[in-house]
Design a protein around this motif. Structure first.
Motif: not given
Length: 106
Positions: A3, A15-17, A34-35, A37
């Motif tokens: 992450r 990294v984002q969800f 996600g993920p 970027y």
């Protein structure tokens, strides 16, 4: 992929969800999308974000590393130059005191 990606001196890739906000979506139950970027950086004190495609991430991190190492070398050179300048300034000050104390002129 982890992450947290490496933090860079000139910003960083993270990294984002995310949650979309739709009531019946899987993310409402906690399974986030996600993920994704994103490259984060500060511009004039404000945080800016640019999304990256998965195929851009590796190249982008490599470019940031190159710029970061250049920045480190530049900072190191600047520090050495400042230290040399300070040493020269002290020598000049000492020489002015010696010249003034013996009463002689230039």
């Amino acid at each position: 992929m982890p992450r947290k990606l490496p933090k860079m001196a000139i910003g960083g890739v993270h990294v984002q969800f995310v949650r979309c906000g739709k009531e019946n979506c899987k993310c409402a139950a906690g399974i986030l999308h996600g993920p994704y970027y994103a490259y984060f950086r500060r511009v004039n004190g404000r945080l800016r974000k640019r999304y990256l495609r998965k195929d851009e991430v590796a190249g982008f991190i490599k470019a940031l590393d190159a710029v970061g190492s250049f920045h480190q070398r530049e900072t190191s050179l600047l520090n050495r130059s400042w230290n040399t300048f300070s040493e020269v300034r002290e020598i000049v000050r000492a020489a002015e005191i010696d010249i003034g104390s013996d009463g002689g002129g230039v």
